[in-house]
Design a protein around this motif. Structure first.
Motif, PDB file in Angstrom:
ATOM      1  N   GLU A   5     -20.378 -20.766 -29.827  1.00  0.00           N
ATOM      2  CA  GLU A   5     -19.202 -19.912 -29.984  1.00  0.00           C
ATOM      3  C   GLU A   5     -18.894 -19.750 -31.479  1.00  0.00           C
ATOM      4  O   GLU A   5     -17.952 -20.364 -31.991  1.00  0.00           O
ATOM      5  N   PRO A   6     -19.684 -18.948 -32.170  1.00  0.00           N
ATOM      6  CA  PRO A   6     -19.524 -18.833 -33.624  1.00  0.00           C
ATOM      7  C   PRO A   6     -18.164 -18.299 -34.055  1.00  0.00           C
ATOM      8  O   PRO A   6     -17.691 -18.624 -35.143  1.00  0.00           O
ATOM      9  N   ASP A   7     -17.513 -17.520 -33.208  1.00  0.00           N
ATOM     10  CA  ASP A   7     -16.200 -16.972 -33.561  1.00  0.00           C
ATOM     11  C   ASP A   7     -15.152 -18.065 -33.726  1.00  0.00           C
ATOM     12  O   ASP A   7     -14.154 -17.877 -34.416  1.00  0.00           O
ATOM     13  N   LYS A   8     -15.367 -19.208 -33.117  1.00  0.00           N
ATOM     14  CA  LYS A   8     -14.415 -20.305 -33.214  1.00  0.00           C
ATOM     15  C   LYS A   8     -14.604 -21.143 -34.473  1.00  0.00           C
ATOM     16  O   LYS A   8     -13.880 -22.105 -34.678  1.00  0.00           O
ATOM     17  N   MET A   9     -15.576 -20.778 -35.306  1.00  0.00           N
ATOM     18  CA  MET A   9     -15.822 -21.530 -36.537  1.00  0.00           C
ATOM     19  C   MET A   9     -14.859 -21.105 -37.646  1.00  0.00           C
ATOM     20  O   MET A   9     -14.907 -21.633 -38.744  1.00  0.00           O
ATOM     21  N   ASN A  10     -13.972 -20.153 -37.346  1.00  0.00           N
ATOM     22  CA  ASN A  10     -12.903 -19.741 -38.265  1.00  0.00           C
ATOM     23  C   ASN A  10     -13.382 -19.356 -39.658  1.00  0.00           C
ATOM     24  O   ASN A  10     -12.925 -19.891 -40.654  1.00  0.00           O
ATOM     25  N   GLU A  11     -14.285 -18.453 -39.720  1.00  0.00           N
ATOM     26  CA  GLU A  11     -14.706 -17.981 -41.029  1.00  0.00           C
ATOM     27  C   GLU A  11     -14.729 -16.461 -41.043  1.00  0.00           C
ATOM     28  O   GLU A  11     -14.952 -15.827 -40.027  1.00  0.00           O
ATOM     29  N   LYS A  12     -14.480 -15.926 -42.214  1.00  0.00           N
ATOM     30  CA  LYS A  12     -14.514 -14.478 -42.389  1.00  0.00           C
ATOM     31  C   LYS A  12     -15.890 -14.125 -42.938  1.00  0.00           C
ATOM     32  O   LYS A  12     -16.236 -14.490 -44.054  1.00  0.00           O
TER      33      LYS A  12
END
Length: 105
Positions: A22-29
């Protein structure tokens, strides 16, 4: 198959593979070029931050996972991004399951 099992025998390496599910949960822009050319990519720094380990340790773990075929990487400028190699993971799981099933004779 043994290389994959060896790579997954470390709890942090296994966690990394799970986090990247779940790469979206890694909190990076992410820069737009990464979003377009390497979707699902996560910067080494974000993985390192989530793990709480040093960057050199994380880089070693990522290298092990990549050598086992579980991760893909791309370098953009000074940053390296990793993502799961879903085809390789699926093939491993299929082969692993087939190897463990008893034959019905």
């Amino acid at each position: 198959m043994l290389a994959v099992l060896k790579a997954l025998s470390n709890e942090t390496r296994l966690n990394i593979l799970c986090w990247l599910r779940e790469p979206d949960k890694m909190n990076e822009k992410l820069p737009n070029v990464i979003k377009e050319e390497f979707p699902g990519g996560v910067c080494v720094g974000s993985i390192q931050e989530k793990s709480g380990l040093t960057q050199s340790v994380i880089s070693s773990y990522l290298s092990s996972l990549q050598k086992a075929g579980l991760l893909e990487s791309r370098r953009y400028g000074q940053w390296t991004y990793y993502r799961r190699n879903e085809k390789a993971i699926a093939a491993f799981l299929e082969n692993f399951a087939a190897g463990l099933q008893a034959e019905n004779n």
